[in-house]
Design an enzyme around this catalytic site. Structure first.
Site, PDB file in Angstrom:
ATOM      1  N   PHE A 112      34.920  38.666  38.518  1.00 26.24           N
ATOM      2  CA  PHE A 112      35.686  38.641  37.264  1.00 26.24           C
ATOM      3  C   PHE A 112      35.324  37.454  36.372  1.00 26.24           C
ATOM      4  CE2 PHE A 112      38.283  35.610  39.591  1.00 26.24           C
ATOM      5  CZ  PHE A 112      38.872  34.815  38.612  1.00 26.24           C
ATOM      6  N   LYS A 113      34.738  36.408  36.972  1.00 26.45           N
ATOM      7  CA  LYS A 113      34.403  35.212  36.197  1.00 26.45           C
ATOM      8  C   LYS A 113      33.418  35.538  35.060  1.00 26.45           C
ATOM      9  CE  LYS A 113      36.537  32.700  39.360  1.00 26.45           C
ATOM     10  NZ  LYS A 113      36.135  31.847  40.420  1.00 26.45           N
ATOM     11  N   ASP A 114      32.614  36.593  35.242  1.00 24.54           N
ATOM     12  CA  ASP A 114      31.624  36.953  34.216  1.00 24.54           C
ATOM     13  C   ASP A 114      32.263  37.251  32.867  1.00 24.54           C
ATOM     14  OD1 ASP A 114      29.397  36.781  35.900  1.00 24.54           O
ATOM     15  OD2 ASP A 114      29.580  38.859  36.555  1.00 24.54           O
TER      16      ASP A 114
END
Length: 476
Positions: A112-114
């Protein structure tokens, strides 16, 4: 929109002034002076927007010193189906009535960091190019932040990345994702210790103002406000996906380590999104669960931090938690300073007998915890019932979410990584290894490039100084 420090020692600044810096000069975290309030009419008008248009509506309220056309261009360049696998960017999948999975892991590093980091890469490059400046990003990762930062900053003009990770404590896939990068602006430093040792080094270096200024040190960890802002978008997007009108409330379940992802949900709620509950899920490192259940915030020592099968949450000092307590105290910087003085000295604080404890329920955050056996059972159950594979962190979120949800309120569980990143646990749960997505087939066999160091901030500083060189100019 102006930004303040949670500890009160920073004059109000614009968004681009706080963008590159990481910690505020007084050791606090940057926070908007107030949250933009979204009226019911505005909320209604956002319902039909696509991802980039919704992102513009939200981000332009936090980043009002970037010309609207420039901001729109940065957003449109970031949120494409080429980068995120679909025009929806963060698709919602309904598992059964009132139970949904928000897919956040379709970016280049499968976590999800992307979603925030890809935007940050473009944003940093834009600001640095405009000011003819450069930046040396210093970060710490427990597994996912590092690779998403590195993939977002690869080959970006004027940017180097120095990423610290705990040696031997990430999954093989996570390690390979980072260490196999050969770009000459990416430096991986494996620290002998746990994630909190890495995070402490980043804080020590960031608090050395002379070094920070001389070597242009910036941050991409979740303390960076731009990351929080970019994560607010998918809470709105998911809400619209599972409701028909703004009269409906939903709850979100969020696996949490550093309190950044769930804090973005808290901001969305403060802006006026009808969120009933934010359900926080921890693993065996349950510092945050302990706080929301008892009022005691007691970060663990590095030797107490457990190594688990959801490693991205093996964190005992949640760096964004200070932001939440700032809101809880009614933005009382003096009180924050007092509380974090205890934390920074290795202590704890207990709010159970204070006026603040009664106020907690106004913020709608409740919590629970999960352990290895429970996450393996959850992965197995979800696969058996819905024929869907989830990773270990998402399993923590689903386990706690399903335990604490209210029967008539739609629950949206945040998926935080793809299962392939944690193949050993998946095999234990379902008896087979998840398929490698296209382009990742030989990842773990690629040559790896990294520096191994003891947990020593001075050694890290020397390494940065050597790489940046006396001229402090970017080469190549």
């Amino acid at each position: 929109m102006r930004y303040l420090s949670t500890r009160g020692g920073m004059l109000p600044k614009t968004f681009t002034e706080i963008l590159l810096g990481g910690l505020a000069p007084d050791g606090g975290l940057a926070m908007p002076e107030s949250y933009p309030k979204i009226s019911p009419a505005e909320l209604e008008s956002w319902r039909s927007l696509d991802y980039p248009s919704l992102a513009f509506e939200i981000l332009s309220r936090f980043m009002d010193d970037i010309p609207a056309d420039d901001l729109r261009t940065l957003i449109t360049r970031t949120y494409t189906d080429e980068i995120f696998g679909s025009e929806e960017v963060t698709p919602v999948q309904t598992l059964e009535s009132n139970l949904h999975l928000l897919h956040l892991s379709n970016g280049p590093t499968l976590a999800f960091k992307d979603i925030a980091m890809q935007f940050l890469g473009n944003l940093f490059e834009y600001v640095l190019t405009k000011n003819n400046d450069e930046l040396n990003i210093l970060g710490a990762t427990s597994g996912d932040t590092g690779s998403s930062a590195e993939y977002a900053m690869r080959g970006k003009r004027g940017i180097r990345v120095f990423m610290l990770s705990p040696y031997g404590k990430m999954s093989a896939f996570q390690t390979a994702q980072m260490f196999s990068l050969q770009d000459n602006n990416i430096f991986n430093i494996a620290i002998e210790g746990v994630f909190d040792d890495c995070q402490d080094i980043v804080k020590t270096v960031s608090n050395d103002q002379v070094f920070k200024q001389k070597y242009r040190i910036g941050a991409v960890n979740s303390i960076n406000w731009a990351r929080i802002a970019a994560q607010i978008i998918y809470y709105f997007k998911a809400y619209f996906a599972v409701t028909r009108s703004n009269g409906e409330a939903v709850s979100f379940s969020v696996p949490s380590g550093n309190f950044g992802n769930i804090f973005a949900g808290h901001v969305a709620r403060m802006m006026g999104l009808p969120i009933k509950q934010l359900i926080l899920a921890t693993n065996e490192n349950d510092v945050l669960n302990e706080f929301f259940r008892t009022g005691l915030y007691r970060p663990r020592t590095t030797t107490e931090t457990k190594q688990t099968s959801s490693p991205s949450m093996d964190i005992s000092k949640a760096s964004n938690f200070e932001r939440f307590i700032f809101d809880l105290t009614g933005r009382d910087a003096a009180r924050i300073k007092e509380l974090w003085k205890l934390v920074d000295q290795g202590g704890s604080f207990d709010l159970s007998d204070t006026d603040l404890w009664k106020k907690i329920r106004d913020f709608g955050i409740i919590s629970g915890t999960s352990n290895h056996a429970e996450r393996i059972t959850t992965i197995r159950k979800i696969h058996h019932k819905f024929n869907i594979l989830i990773d270990t962190h998402t399993a923590d979120g689903l386990k706690v979410g399903m335990e604490l949800r209210e029967p008539d309120v739609p629950l949206i569980c945040l998926e935080t990584a793809l299962p392939v990143k944690f193949a050993d646990s998946i095999q234990e749960a379902v008896g087979f290894v998840p398929e490698q997505p296209d382009g990742y087939d030989n990842l773990e066999k690629l040559p790896q490039r990294f520096e191994r160091m003891t947990a020593d901030a001075e050694q890290v500083k020397r390494f940065i100084a050597h790489q940046v060189g006396p001229s402090n100019q970017m080469h190549g």
